[in-house]
Write a protein that holds these residues in place. Sequence first.
Motif, PDB file in Angstrom:
ATOM      1  N   SER A 308       0.689  -1.397  -0.024  1.00 12.56           N
ATOM      2  CA  SER A 308       0.006   0.030   0.013  1.00 12.56           C
ATOM      3  C   SER A 308       0.786   1.038   0.089  1.00 12.56           C
ATOM      4  O   SER A 308       1.842   1.279   0.915  1.00 12.56           O
ATOM      5  CB  SER A 308      -0.879   0.126   1.214  1.00 12.56           C
ATOM      6  N   TYR A 309       0.490   2.252  -0.667  1.00 10.06           N
ATOM      7  CA  TYR A 309       1.136   3.503  -0.647  1.00 10.06           C
ATOM      8  C   TYR A 309       0.324   4.548   0.353  1.00 10.06           C
ATOM      9  O   TYR A 309       0.501   5.579   0.300  1.00 10.06           O
ATOM     10  CB  TYR A 309       1.289   4.185  -2.083  1.00 10.06           C
ATOM     11  N   GLY A 313       0.996   1.567   4.799  1.00 14.28           N
ATOM     12  CA  GLY A 313       1.908   0.794   3.911  1.00 14.28           C
ATOM     13  C   GLY A 313       3.304   0.911   4.589  1.00 14.28           C
ATOM     14  O   GLY A 313       3.703   1.638   5.359  1.00 14.28           O
ATOM     15  N   HIS A 316       6.292  -1.115   0.752  1.00 12.47           N
ATOM     16  CA  HIS A 316       5.890  -0.776  -0.545  1.00 12.47           C
ATOM     17  C   HIS A 316       6.654  -1.662  -1.689  1.00 12.47           C
ATOM     18  O   HIS A 316       7.451  -0.859  -2.491  1.00 12.47           O
ATOM     19  CB  HIS A 316       6.200   0.743  -0.715  1.00 12.47           C
TER      20      HIS A 316
END
Length: 574
Positions: A308-309, A313, A316
């Motif tokens: 997740s960005y 997160g 990455h």
Amino acid sequence: MKKENFIWSAIKTGLLGGAVALFICLIGMVEVFSKRDVVEGVITLGQFVLLATSIIAGLFASKNTSSLVERNKAFSSMVAGVIAGVVTGGMIALFVILGDIVNIRAVFLNASPTLYQLLTFEQGVGNAWVLPAIGAFAGLLGAGYVFLPASVSHPINRGLLVIVFMALFSGLFRVVLINQGPEMEKAAKYLFGQTGLTKAGALIFFLGVILVTLLWTYQGGNVRQGITRLPKGGRLSLQVIAFALIGFIALALPQVSGPFIAQVIVIVALFILMGLGLNITLGFAGLLDLGFVAFYAIGAYTVGLLTSYGPFGLQHISFWVAIPIAVLVAMAAGFTLGLPVLGVRGDYLAIATLGFGEIVRLLAGSDFLSPYFGGPQGIIGIQKPCLGFLEPFVKIDVPRVCNGIELGKPQDIYYLAVVAALLIAFVAWRLRESRLGRAWMAIREDEDVAEALGINLIQTKLLAYMLGAAMAGLGGAIFAALIGSIFATSMQLLVSINVVALIIVGGMGSIPGVIVGAIALIGLPELLREISEFRYLLYGMALIVMMLAKPEGLWPSQAARRELHHEDAAQIER
């Protein structure tokens, strides 16, 4: 049988049919189903269901009478069918009249004027007297059906089933055909209307199915014999052609059907992954796990946290690197669950695993762990799979740039999910035929005997939990990539129950049965979104019918078929 008893039996059957019809009306099923036509301008699906109740009432009344009456069976059965149909239709008529006089909507919310119009075939409450007449005709049809020979009744059955099936999915077939070009568009509009089959389409499908059924009845044996007489090379060529055709359809389907059908197939493939995993735990080893959705959630959250960005997160990293990590984490969770419950059996095992699943869901959605797992906010901004080089992050809130081919649409994820399902199905098939698979089945039959034969119960059970968890974790990882976000509310107990149900309906311990069960219990309801609120009612009905009619499942394993039918075979031999 006395005349009074014969009439009273038919009346009781009609009362039961009327009660079923009123139940269908009051839960709102008729009104919801009437949004879909079986044949446009002729009959809606809701009206078809009501008509079917009168036909079935007449059929059962006729069967009861023909089995008890000694003389004039045909005439008595017909009379019984008419009486049952009249009573069923009369109860619906009384309901319509009472609803017009008294405001029963204060108690039954679905008793609306719209429902009364549907029940009277748009003729109004003043014409409610027509309903007993329609019921009498339907009951007569049901009674006459009892006396039809199998060579006539079977083609009619299949023709009616195909009409209902094509009507339910007419919108999907229409879209697929229209996408194929102008000529197919004309055929689509000729066969399918906006909400159901056209009159011409219904007639073509009905007569076509009857013709094909009759041809197969008389020539099917010759065709099968001709195939068996082919040399080995000829049979192999037929199999290659069949597999090539299936592969071509599988590759082309998402491109011609659109994103909606592609997404439905992806969801079915994900449930197949979970079903194959639970099939190892439950179908092979006999270990009931009602918290199986926990492994699905662990796989999804692992991929979400790693790719997740968004604000939660962690690393990455690429989706392709996160996938094996998610599988390993799910396997570790399977080991964690399996170790403390090794000595628990039966219902206690189901309760223990149920508690594990609920603990995982509650922890993932709790405020206590929200700094790590997002809590009610969930994890958003999950990266889509990318075939190619992925550039590193510049900022945490900037999505990673894919320089290759991004699998962002459902049509793209479709290929990933189907390939994963095929791969896991192959692995499950090889495991079933292996020494480990036979050990699982021995544990399923009797743990004490299996241990006496030298099987290590601890190791074998742990492997079942870990491999099943790995497959569920892979499904959760693909689900996270498909949706792009993950929330604890998506991981309900109902997901585990659905997986157990599809295994039972498909066939316990059967790999093809898992696929068939997922299509029947997950795919079809997903395609029928307008009646999705009655999905679980249909689930319950399907399970009851399966347990009564075919307890081994739609596509059972050879072992299950032998276990459930060995007594019948023994009686036949005697």
